[in-house]
Write an enzyme that holds these catalytic residues in place. Structure first.
Site, short mmCIF file in Angstrom:
data_model
loop_
_atom_site.label_atom_id
_atom_site.label_comp_id
_atom_site.label_asym_id
_atom_site.label_seq_id
_atom_site.Cartn_x
_atom_site.Cartn_y
_atom_site.Cartn_z
N ARG A 21 37.58 35.42 30.57
CA ARG A 21 38.42 35.00 29.43
C ARG A 21 37.82 33.80 28.71
NH1 ARG A 21 43.96 34.31 32.40
NH2 ARG A 21 44.59 33.45 30.38
N ARG A 47 40.77 39.00 43.19
CA ARG A 47 42.12 38.71 42.73
C ARG A 47 42.17 38.74 41.21
NH1 ARG A 47 42.46 33.09 46.13
NH2 ARG A 47 42.08 33.95 48.22
N TYR A 94 34.10 43.96 34.41
CA TYR A 94 35.36 43.78 33.68
C TYR A 94 35.19 44.28 32.25
CZ TYR A 94 37.57 40.69 37.17
OH TYR A 94 38.16 40.17 38.30
N ASP A 116 44.69 37.67 37.80
CA ASP A 116 45.78 36.79 37.40
C ASP A 116 46.95 37.57 36.81
OD1 ASP A 116 44.36 34.52 38.14
OD2 ASP A 116 43.48 34.25 36.15
#
Length: 271
Positions: free
Chosen positions: A203, A50, A116, A52
């Site tokens: 993050r 998933r 990522y 955000d």
């Protein structure tokens, strides 16, 4: 019954994340509505990971089951005909499906690793050209210091210090395979590959590396932070704008037509 796997790309800046929500304004809701319009059949998709609100997908991988007969070309172009410009299916693959078998492909559970990219615009003045496409900080950053700090995160570790309070993962222990940080002009790209990631983990790591790169902390602080397992000691969660789900790794036996992690970089205008 057939299991169809799709590679889906999306600009996450205009969506409320991947996962379905009552307001219907998510990538998953939009993809499932497009499949319904294309086939006349309701399907439930399962994704590899998933994302955000505001987070982008260069290659999200999803699967769903159907009785319909369609070739790969039709799944791609047929579904895309009903998707908005910010979402598009890039490829399709039918994989072997045996009912009640534990050996079937699963977008999430068959994944071996995830990669990522985080794109950061590092300049005194913000640029509207990178709005929603990159994070921004005006403090000059030292890539060598950040790269040194990142080495302390490699291997299998408890990443509780970088875990969001609402994270639903069963365990904070993940294996970080690599963290590469490269700079070109005013852009800095962080590429992280791990077995899996906790909620906000990328993050939170990027935010803490920026503290090191800007001289607010020493590289060794990253090791201390990791061992503390205390989220309150790390830097604040950095903005989602520059985060891209780039690659999901699977066993070659599935024959998925994926790009490698380096090839996904050209989507970021960074080579």
């Amino acid at each position: 019954m057939k299991r169809i796997v799709l590679g889906v790309q999306y600009d996450g800046s205009c969506w409320s994340g991947w996962q379905t929500q009552p307001n219907g304004h998510t990538v998953q809701d939009t993809l499932e509505k497009a499949i319904l319009r294309f086939t006349g059949t309701v399907v439930k998709t399962t994704c590899a990971g998933r994302t955000d609100a505001g987070v982008h997908g260069i290659e999200q991988v999803v699967h769903f089951d159907t009785e319909l007969e369609r070739n790969a070309y039709s799944w791609v172009n047929g579904v895309n005909a009903f998707l908005p410009p910010s979402v598009a299916v890039q490829w399709s693959k039918e994989v072997t499906f045996v009912p009640d078998s534990d050996d079937n492909f699963h977008a999430r559970f068959s994944a071996r690793a995830r990669t990522y990219h985080y794109v950061l615009f590092n300049s005194k003045i913000r640029s509207p050209m990178w709005n929603n496409r990159a994070g921004w900080t005006f403090t000059p950053l030292d890539v060598e210091r950040m790269s040194e700090a990142a080495t302390y995160l490699l291997g299998e570790n408890d990443f509780s210090s970088f875990r969001a309070s609402g994270c639903q993962a069963k365990s904070p222990v993940k294996h970080m395979y690599s963290i590469n940080i490269r700079k070109q002009g005013e852009l800095i790209v962080f590429t992280l590959c791990a077995s899996a990631f906790l909620h906000h983990m990328v993050r939170n790591i990027v935010g803490s590396l920026i503290f090191v790169g800007g001289g607010r902390r020493e590289p060794e602080w990253m090791r201390e932070l990791l061992l503390s397992r205390n989220r309150s000691l790390a830097a604040p969660t950095f903005m989602p704008d520059g985060l891209y789900l780039a690659k999901i790794d699977y066993d070659e036996k599935w024959g998925l037509p994926q790009k490698n992690a380096d090839e996904t970089m050209h989507f970021l205008s960074f080579t």
